[in-house]
Design an enzyme around this catalytic site. Structure first.
Site, PDB file in Angstrom:
ATOM      1  N   SER A  43     -10.451  -1.650   6.497  1.00 20.88           N
ATOM      2  CA  SER A  43      -9.512  -1.180   5.417  1.00 20.88           C
ATOM      3  C   SER A  43      -8.969  -2.388   4.598  1.00 20.88           C
ATOM      4  CB  SER A  43      -8.544  -0.289   5.461  1.00 20.88           C
ATOM      5  OG  SER A  43      -9.220   1.207   5.996  1.00 20.88           O
ATOM      6  N   SER A  84      -9.369   1.117   2.825  1.00 26.47           N
ATOM      7  CA  SER A  84      -8.661   1.999   2.036  1.00 26.47           C
ATOM      8  C   SER A  84      -7.463   1.060   1.383  1.00 26.47           C
ATOM      9  CB  SER A  84      -7.865   2.850   2.832  1.00 26.47           C
ATOM     10  OG  SER A  84      -7.248   2.466   4.004  1.00 26.47           O
ATOM     11  N   LYS A 129       0.828  -1.249  -0.102  1.00 27.16           N
ATOM     12  CA  LYS A 129      -0.179  -0.068  -0.135  1.00 27.16           C
ATOM     13  C   LYS A 129       0.853   1.542   0.010  1.00 27.16           C
ATOM     14  CE  LYS A 129      -3.959   1.446   2.610  1.00 27.16           C
ATOM     15  NZ  LYS A 129      -4.959   1.249   3.833  1.00 27.16           N
TER      16      LYS A 129
END
Length: 479
Positions: free
Chosen positions: A181, A157, A81
């Site tokens: 997330s 996310s 990420k």
């Protein structure tokens, strides 16, 4: 085998490299070819680390040729990420202001995956600063597309990792989760995801400079892997668990606890808090419950989870209070419209005073105690990840109604992050062309129980990825 390398599980990929059935270079090249074919349609991988990955693969092949032992993830490509540091690569958080913020060292989970032989192949997209909403759209890199249906969000996310894993661009993804997330993208993309117990994996979530964040960020945010199978999730879990001097929060607890006597009790709560659940999600929970019964679990309907609404309120007050002092600066980094999600949250939940904040910290511990007592009776909890099928991109930032709808739908993720217990998201099927799934929540530091239950569900219901992304109304055919 060459053409199918990217389709193999992480475990099978690593075994093939260790046994010299394929080279790590061939494995990496297979994934790079898949990325070149697929990523233009889904925009999940933001910074491709092709030459770095090839160099790491060559080093793996040299070690194997020299007879050196290789790790459990030898040669396996993984994404990271955009908020997690990879040495020598910018950690952009999806904002143009950080496009040159080169990381001096790997974050602890990246270092642990590398030490096990895995190879970072690219950074992955996220909402700007992880704060612009649930949908994976960043100011620097744009929107990530759900490969099952372009009109639905891939979640966030950690949506870039969910899409990369689901489409075969990487065998593993490394995201993080403070309220869904990892688990929401897992459900929306049809893969498995693990949010560990707070303190299970070492991490370093300092944003800029040497200063650590406040208590909410310290306690709520956990790094976690995504994979196409629970077996691969287990491999990543075993590698990521442990201690690191860079993170004094990490606890040296064994990765596997003592077996529980008799059939493991599972509490089933399809509609936490009684706020409503979509029929397809209720059906997914019922399907998973049936799979667990078939596997020998003692599955029981429970009235509800402990103190859900109180926990959600405390979560909101604590996080908003911690965030309020930096908001004037942070909102400038979010780009046009990127501040709407947090702005609506702050309008709805004003910061607490110092006295109120102290009381909230006591409430936090008290709610954790209630959950510990609940999970003492029921070692596992089965419920939804998100109480609806995948929603349209940006719903949570559109208006107050959209934000409240998304916040309500992910309520079980939020409360389990708040109390710090582990959760594994696992797919249960495909309904109306979209993946569906559930999560298994467990006692603190009993990820092993969650993974075993998720594997029992997967063994009876199957694995649904990798998939080829839809392009318009067409489906691309993999080569």
């Amino acid at each position: 085998m060459q053409d199918a390398l990217w389709k193999m599980s992480a475990a099978a990929q690593a075994e093939a490299v260790r046994n010299a059935e394929v080279s790590a270079a061939e494995l990496v090249d297979s994934h790079l070819e898949r990325i070149a074919e697929v990523n233009p349609h889904v925009n999940a991988i933001t910074q491709l680390l092709a030459e770095r990955a090839r160099a790491a693969a060559a080093q793996t092949d040299r070690r194997r040729a020299a007879g050196e032992p290789l790790g459990p993830l030898a040669g396996v490509p993984f994404t990271v990420k955009e908020s997690t540091a990879v040495e020598g690569v910018p950690t952009t958080f999806g904002t143009p202001r950080f496009r040159d913020l080169v990381a001096p060292a790997d974050a602890p989970p990246v270092a642990r995956l590398r030490a096990a032989g895995a190879i970072p192949i690219g950074h992955s997209n996220l909402p700007t600063l992880i704060l612009a909403g649930m949908h994976t759209r960043s100011e620097l890199f744009g929107d990530t597309v759900n490969p099952w249906d372009r009109s639905r969000t891939p979640g966030g996310s950690s949506g870039g990792d969910g899409v990369a894993v689901a489409t075969g661009m990487a065998a593993l993804g490394l995201g993080n989760d403070s309220g869904g997330s990892v688990r929401v993208p897992a459900q929306f993309c049809g893969v498995a995801g693990l949010k560990p117990t707070s303190g299970r994996f070492p991490a370093d979530h300092r944003f800029l400079g040497p200063d650590d964040p406040g208590p909410a960020s310290q306690m709520l945010v956990t790094d976690g892997p995504l994979a196409r199978s629970v077996g691969d999730l287990r491999l990543a879990y075993e590698v990521l668990a442990g201690v690191d001097p860079r993170d004094p929060r990490a606890v040296p607890v064994p990765a596997y606890g003592e077996p529980l006597p008799g059939p493991v009790k599972v509490a089933v709560v399809p509609d936490p808090g009684g706020h409503g659940v979509h029929p397809t999600i209720r059906a997914a929970v019922e399907t998973a419950a049936g799979a667990l019964r078939d596997a020998g679990y003692d599955v029981r309907e429970a009235e509800d989870v402990p103190r859900l609404d109180e926990a959600l309120d405390a979560y909101g007050r604590i996080t908003v209070t911690e965030f309020a002092t930096t908001w004037p600066v942070v909102r400038k980094l979010l780009g046009e419209g990127g501040d709407r999600y947090i702005e609506m949250s702050m309008e709805q939940t004003p910061p607490a005073s110092a006295d109120e904040f102290m009381k909230l910290m006591g409430t936090w511990l008290n709610i954790r105690r209630s959950w510990a007592e609940f999970l003492d009776e029921y070692p596992l909890l089965l419920g939804p990840v998100f109480t609806e099928p995948p929603v349209e991109p940006g719903l949570e930032s559109r208006d107050r109604a959209g934000r409240d709808r998304v916040g309500s739908a992910m309520r079980l993720c939020t409360v389990t992050s708040f109390v710090g217990v582990p959760g594994v998201a696992v797919p249960t099927g495909v309904v109306d062309g979209l993946p569906s799934g559930v999560q298994i929540v467990g006692r603190a530091f009993r990820e092993d129980l969650c993974l075993a239950a998720a594997q029992a569900i997967e063994a009876r219901l199957g694995v649904f990825t990798p998939v080829d992304p839809r392009v318009g109304n067409e489906v691309r055919v993999s080569r």
